[in-house]
Design a protein around this motif. Structure first.
Motif, PDB file in Angstrom:
ATOM      1  N   ASN A 167     -10.654 -21.592  39.958  1.00  0.00           N
ATOM      2  CA  ASN A 167     -11.068 -20.487  39.091  1.00  0.00           C
ATOM      3  C   ASN A 167      -9.977 -19.431  38.965  1.00  0.00           C
ATOM      4  O   ASN A 167     -10.230 -18.317  38.508  1.00  0.00           O
ATOM      5  N   GLY A 168      -8.758 -19.778  39.347  1.00  0.00           N
ATOM      6  CA  GLY A 168      -7.615 -18.889  39.233  1.00  0.00           C
ATOM      7  C   GLY A 168      -7.070 -18.497  40.597  1.00  0.00           C
ATOM      8  O   GLY A 168      -7.823 -18.434  41.577  1.00  0.00           O
ATOM      9  N   PRO A 169      -5.758 -18.232  40.651  1.00  0.00           N
ATOM     10  CA  PRO A 169      -4.802 -18.399  39.559  1.00  0.00           C
ATOM     11  C   PRO A 169      -4.557 -19.872  39.235  1.00  0.00           C
ATOM     12  O   PRO A 169      -4.812 -20.749  40.077  1.00  0.00           O
ATOM     13  N   GLN A 170      -4.077 -20.131  38.036  1.00  0.00           N
ATOM     14  CA  GLN A 170      -3.835 -21.504  37.618  1.00  0.00           C
ATOM     15  C   GLN A 170      -2.650 -22.097  38.381  1.00  0.00           C
ATOM     16  O   GLN A 170      -1.585 -21.494  38.461  1.00  0.00           O
ATOM     17  N   ILE A 171      -2.860 -23.292  38.933  1.00  0.00           N
ATOM     18  CA  ILE A 171      -1.806 -24.018  39.632  1.00  0.00           C
ATOM     19  C   ILE A 171      -1.286 -25.111  38.699  1.00  0.00           C
ATOM     20  O   ILE A 171      -2.056 -25.943  38.218  1.00  0.00           O
ATOM     21  N   THR A 172       0.015 -25.116  38.454  1.00  0.00           N
ATOM     22  CA  THR A 172       0.625 -26.053  37.513  1.00  0.00           C
ATOM     23  C   THR A 172       0.687 -27.467  38.080  1.00  0.00           C
ATOM     24  O   THR A 172       0.579 -28.449  37.342  1.00  0.00           O
ATOM     25  N   GLY A 173       0.874 -27.585  39.382  1.00  0.00           N
ATOM     26  CA  GLY A 173       0.966 -28.898  40.008  1.00  0.00           C
ATOM     27  C   GLY A 173       1.129 -28.740  41.503  1.00  0.00           C
ATOM     28  O   GLY A 173       1.444 -27.653  42.002  1.00  0.00           O
TER      29      GLY A 173
END
Length: 304
Positions: A167-173
């Motif tokens: 639900n955040g923060p967005q993890i790219t990978g």
């Protein structure tokens, strides 16, 4: 259960690395105090330290009250949080200093190594709380792609943080290196490689007991992500496991549940390698090749 023929599976350079590592541990290593274990581990890591590549600026900071070490290339394309291994008991900023610096140089990413609290002084969830706090602080301080990586215990922490960040923060990978993710210790690689060089099944149980001050929690993905019941919404994931490691099947099993939930995941089983092989990346060709794949995976995920 019959054990594998490690003399055949493991090549000569890797055996040299295993012997070099063992030379740091006294015959009575099993009975060492926690302080003595940390001292031995620190001396070993210092002996394997390969220096900081040119062009990487290193500085220490606090983020949300957690000490971190930042590795800055000339023009960072993204930020990577790195969580070190050490069974949640040993290790710190110095133990993985050169590894983080080399990842920075190879990928062009800013790398932030997290000095999370260690057990037994700080049992679970202290390490997880620190890693999550540092990740959230980094997302605010450095807007843009944010990735997670870690080896061994640090791989477990990275995966748990990724689960907590849906639900955040967005993890790219995320890139997980020979992680222990809470798999069934009474089957598969835990038995096949129960007495593997560098890490045994008994070692896994020993460190787990210290991390949790005895009883391990159940159904707690902050401690072991394979105990989660929901594997949707997770970032693209690349996992590297060592073949000669009781933890090997955890990487495969995590990949499988991510794919079954509709996610994107890859698992690489590195032939003939042992737990802790990052320290062998400059002396063992197999480890060097794997480290190259690890850095390539981080770069590729940053650019997805």
């Amino acid at each position: 259960m019959p054990q594998p023929d490690y003399q055949t599976l493991i090549d000569s350079p890797t055996w040299d690395f295993i012997r070099q590592t063992a030379d740091f541990y006294p015959p009575d290593a099993v009975g060492l105090s926690i302080a003595a274990q940390r001292a031995v581990y620190d001396r070993m890591c210092c002996a394997f330290h390969r220096g900081i590549p040119a062009g990487v600026a290193v500085s220490d900071h606090a983020m949300s009250g957690v000490l971190v070490r930042r590795y800055e290339p000339a023009n960072p394309a993204a930020t990577l949080l790195y969580f070190h291994g050490g069974g949640f008991v040993v290790g710190g900023l110095d133990s993985h200093d050169d590894v983080c610096a080399e990842i920075c140089a190879a990928t062009g990413l800013r790398v932030i190594s997290v000095d999370y609290r260690l057990a037994p002084e700080h049992p679970h969830p202290a390490a997880f709380d620190d890693c999550l706090a540092a990740t959230r602080a980094a997302a605010v301080a450095f807007p843009g792609p944010l990735l997670l990586a870690g080896d061994s215990a640090g791989g477990a922490l990275a995966a748990s943080v990724a689960h907590a960040c849906r639900n955040g923060p967005q993890i790219t990978g995320q890139v997980l290196i020979y992680p222990g993710l809470g798999g069934n210790r009474d089957r598969g690689s835990y038995l096949t490689h129960a007495d593997a060089p560098m890490l045994t099944r008994e070692d896994v149980l020993y460190y787990a007991a210290i991390r949790h001050a005895g009883q391990e929690p159940k159904a707690d993905p902050t401690a072991a992500v394979l105990q989660d019941t929901d594997f949707t919404g997770l970032p693209p994931t690349v996992i590297f496991s060592a073949e000669c490691d009781p933890l090997a099947d955890d990487g495969r099993d995590y990949r499988d549940v991510l794919l079954a939930a509709g996610g994107w995941a890859e698992w690489h089983l590195e032939p003939g390698l042992v737990h802790g092989y990052l320290r062998a990346r400059t002396t063992v060709p197999r480890a060097a090749a794997s480290f190259g794949r690890i850095c390539a995976a981080i770069s590729q995920l940053a650019g997805r």
